[in-house]
Design an enzyme around this catalytic site. Structure first.
Site, PDB file in Angstrom:
ATOM      1  N   ASP A 107     -25.274 -42.905 -85.718  1.00  0.00           N
ATOM      2  CA  ASP A 107     -25.971 -43.047 -84.431  1.00  0.00           C
ATOM      3  C   ASP A 107     -25.408 -44.187 -83.577  1.00  0.00           C
ATOM      4  O   ASP A 107     -26.154 -44.895 -82.896  1.00  0.00           O
ATOM      5  CB  ASP A 107     -27.489 -43.284 -84.664  1.00  0.00           C
ATOM      6  CG  ASP A 107     -28.106 -42.182 -85.503  1.00  0.00           C
ATOM      7  OD1 ASP A 107     -27.715 -41.015 -85.338  1.00  0.00           O
ATOM      8  OD2 ASP A 107     -28.971 -42.499 -86.340  1.00  0.00           O
ATOM      9  N   ASN A 154     -23.809 -35.501 -80.698  1.00  0.00           N
ATOM     10  CA  ASN A 154     -25.050 -35.406 -81.473  1.00  0.00           C
ATOM     11  C   ASN A 154     -26.234 -35.629 -80.541  1.00  0.00           C
ATOM     12  O   ASN A 154     -26.100 -36.320 -79.530  1.00  0.00           O
ATOM     13  CB  ASN A 154     -25.062 -36.499 -82.551  1.00  0.00           C
ATOM     14  CG  ASN A 154     -26.320 -36.483 -83.400  1.00  0.00           C
ATOM     15  OD1 ASN A 154     -26.824 -35.424 -83.770  1.00  0.00           O
ATOM     16  ND2 ASN A 154     -26.851 -37.663 -83.721  1.00  0.00           N
ATOM     17  N   GLY A 199     -32.720 -25.313 -87.329  1.00  0.00           N
ATOM     18  CA  GLY A 199     -31.779 -24.746 -86.359  1.00  0.00           C
ATOM     19  C   GLY A 199     -32.372 -24.441 -84.992  1.00  0.00           C
ATOM     20  O   GLY A 199     -31.803 -23.657 -84.233  1.00  0.00           O
ATOM     21  N   SER A 200     -33.491 -25.089 -84.635  1.00  0.00           N
ATOM     22  CA  SER A 200     -34.035 -24.832 -83.287  1.00  0.00           C
ATOM     23  C   SER A 200     -33.107 -25.417 -82.215  1.00  0.00           C
ATOM     24  O   SER A 200     -33.057 -24.900 -81.094  1.00  0.00           O
ATOM     25  CB  SER A 200     -35.458 -25.381 -83.149  1.00  0.00           C
ATOM     26  OG  SER A 200     -35.477 -26.779 -83.254  1.00  0.00           O
ATOM     27  N   HIS A 256     -30.022 -37.228 -80.847  1.00  0.00           N
ATOM     28  CA  HIS A 256     -30.838 -38.035 -81.759  1.00  0.00           C
ATOM     29  C   HIS A 256     -32.218 -38.238 -81.130  1.00  0.00           C
ATOM     30  O   HIS A 256     -32.314 -38.514 -79.929  1.00  0.00           O
ATOM     31  CB  HIS A 256     -30.156 -39.388 -82.025  1.00  0.00           C
ATOM     32  CG  HIS A 256     -30.914 -40.238 -82.980  1.00  0.00           C
ATOM     33  ND1 HIS A 256     -30.872 -40.049 -84.346  1.00  0.00           N
ATOM     34  CD2 HIS A 256     -31.783 -41.257 -82.767  1.00  0.00           C
ATOM     35  CE1 HIS A 256     -31.670 -40.920 -84.932  1.00  0.00           C
ATOM     36  NE2 HIS A 256     -32.240 -41.668 -83.996  1.00  0.00           N
ATOM     37  N   GLU A 265     -34.977 -33.067 -75.530  1.00  0.00           N
ATOM     38  CA  GLU A 265     -33.667 -32.759 -76.141  1.00  0.00           C
ATOM     39  C   GLU A 265     -33.120 -31.436 -75.626  1.00  0.00           C
ATOM     40  O   GLU A 265     -31.919 -31.289 -75.386  1.00  0.00           O
ATOM     41  CB  GLU A 265     -33.781 -32.640 -77.671  1.00  0.00           C
ATOM     42  CG  GLU A 265     -34.059 -33.925 -78.392  1.00  0.00           C
ATOM     43  CD  GLU A 265     -34.188 -33.680 -79.902  1.00  0.00           C
ATOM     44  OE1 GLU A 265     -33.605 -32.719 -80.412  1.00  0.00           O
ATOM     45  OE2 GLU A 265     -34.888 -34.468 -80.561  1.00  0.00           O
TER      46      GLU A 265
HETATM   47  C1  GAR Z   1     -33.455 -32.338 -83.774  1.00  0.00           C
HETATM   48  O1  GAR Z   1     -34.319 -31.846 -82.833  1.00  0.00           O
HETATM   49  C2  GAR Z   1     -33.331 -33.834 -83.660  1.00  0.00           C
HETATM   50  O2  GAR Z   1     -34.507 -34.349 -83.117  1.00  0.00           O
HETATM   51  C3  GAR Z   1     -33.206 -34.311 -85.074  1.00  0.00           C
HETATM   52  O3  GAR Z   1     -33.358 -33.214 -85.921  1.00  0.00           O
HETATM   53  C4  GAR Z   1     -33.902 -32.141 -85.194  1.00  0.00           C
HETATM   54  C5  GAR Z   1     -33.374 -30.884 -85.819  1.00  0.00           C
HETATM   55  O4  GAR Z   1     -34.210 -29.811 -85.598  1.00  0.00           O
HETATM   56  N1  GAR Z   1     -31.944 -34.948 -85.287  1.00  0.00           N
HETATM   57  C6  GAR Z   1     -31.806 -36.084 -85.967  1.00  0.00           C
HETATM   58  O5  GAR Z   1     -32.728 -36.683 -86.464  1.00  0.00           O
HETATM   59  C7  GAR Z   1     -30.375 -36.573 -86.054  1.00  0.00           C
HETATM   60  N2  GAR Z   1     -30.331 -37.891 -86.645  1.00  0.00           N
HETATM   61  P1  GAR Z   1     -33.642 -28.358 -85.798  1.00  0.00           P
HETATM   62  O6  GAR Z   1     -33.139 -28.226 -87.220  1.00  0.00           O
HETATM   63  O7  GAR Z   1     -34.811 -27.451 -85.534  1.00  0.00           O
HETATM   64  O8  GAR Z   1     -32.537 -28.161 -84.812  1.00  0.00           O
END
Ligand code: GAR
Length: 206
Positions: A150, A107, A14-15, A109, A179
């Site tokens: 995607d 989203n 969840g960052s 990615h 991101e």
């Molecule tokens: C996101 O930062 C993104 O790079 C990736 O998951 C991370 C989730 O981190 N998303 C994907 O791979 C989507 N296909 P988080 O749980 O700390 O937010």
């Protein structure tokens, strides 16, 4: 400009959700997270939302045998919150997009799509593949979500260098830093009504 009501969907740490909370609070993004939805009961993002007093809902993917049933449960859970936009934030499950949510689900990615996208390409798997291919640049993409992994119209991208000293962690951190900027910026463009999708190509007006 409207203040957008966001449902944020996540599956883990969840960052990305945290960053959206921060950008909302700082005024960088004219949007509020009004409900946080996890596809896993043990996702740390639930604690992050709890600390912010944002309502949380768990719709466990493993409790459903089909994408349709899971998606129906998600839409039912968020219906009371009357959201303008659904934001995936490390949401690792397929969500069906009905007509009324077309171009209302976004989203982020961790690659420059259409490279390194699709089933199996998520999180560190993406960065490992980028390093294995010897790519010289990596990056991230914000896109509308459609009914394929995607695949939807691209709203924003940011490239970052791949260094010879990188491992998946160091590259992933650099990509995530990018991101953190482009995801809230893209949501802000939507709040400002600047986004048009013409023949599946996104145009950002002034
Ligand atoms: C996101 O930062 C993104 O790079 C990736 O998951 C991370 C989730 O981190 N998303 C994907 O791979 C989507 N296909 P988080 O749980 O700390 O937010």
């Amino acid at each position: 400009m409207v203040r957008l009501r966001l449902a944020v969907l996540f599956s883990g740490n969840g960052s990305t959700l945290e960053n959206l909370f921060e950008k909302s609070a700082s005024g960088a993004m004219n949007a509020d997270v009004v409900v946080a939805v996890s596809s896993r009961a043990d996702a740390f993002g639930l604690e992050r939302a709890g600390k912010r007093n944002v309502p949380t809902v768990i719709v466990a993917r493993k409790s459903f045998t089909s994408v349709d049933a899971f998606s129906d449960a998600i839409y039912a859970a968020i219906a009371p919150y009357k959201v303008d936009l659904i934001c995936h934030a490390g949401f690792m499950s397929m969500l069906r997009i009905p007509k009324e949510f077309e171009h209302r689900v976004v989203n982020v990615h961790p690659s420059l799509l259409p490279s390194f996208g699709g089933k199996g390409f998520y999180g560190h798997h993406v960065h490992e593949a980028v390093l294995k291919h010897g790519c010289k640049i990596a990056g991230c993409t914000v896109h509308f979500v459609d009914n394929e992994y995607d695949n939807g119209p691209i709203i924003a991208q940011r490239a970052v260098p791949v260094l010879e000293t990188d491992d998946a962690d160091s590259l992933g951190a650099r990509v995530q830093h990018a991101e953190r900027e482009i995801y809230p910026a893209a949501i802000q463009w939507i709040a400002e009504g600047r986004i048009k999708v013409v023949n599946r190509v996104v145009r950002v007006g002034s």
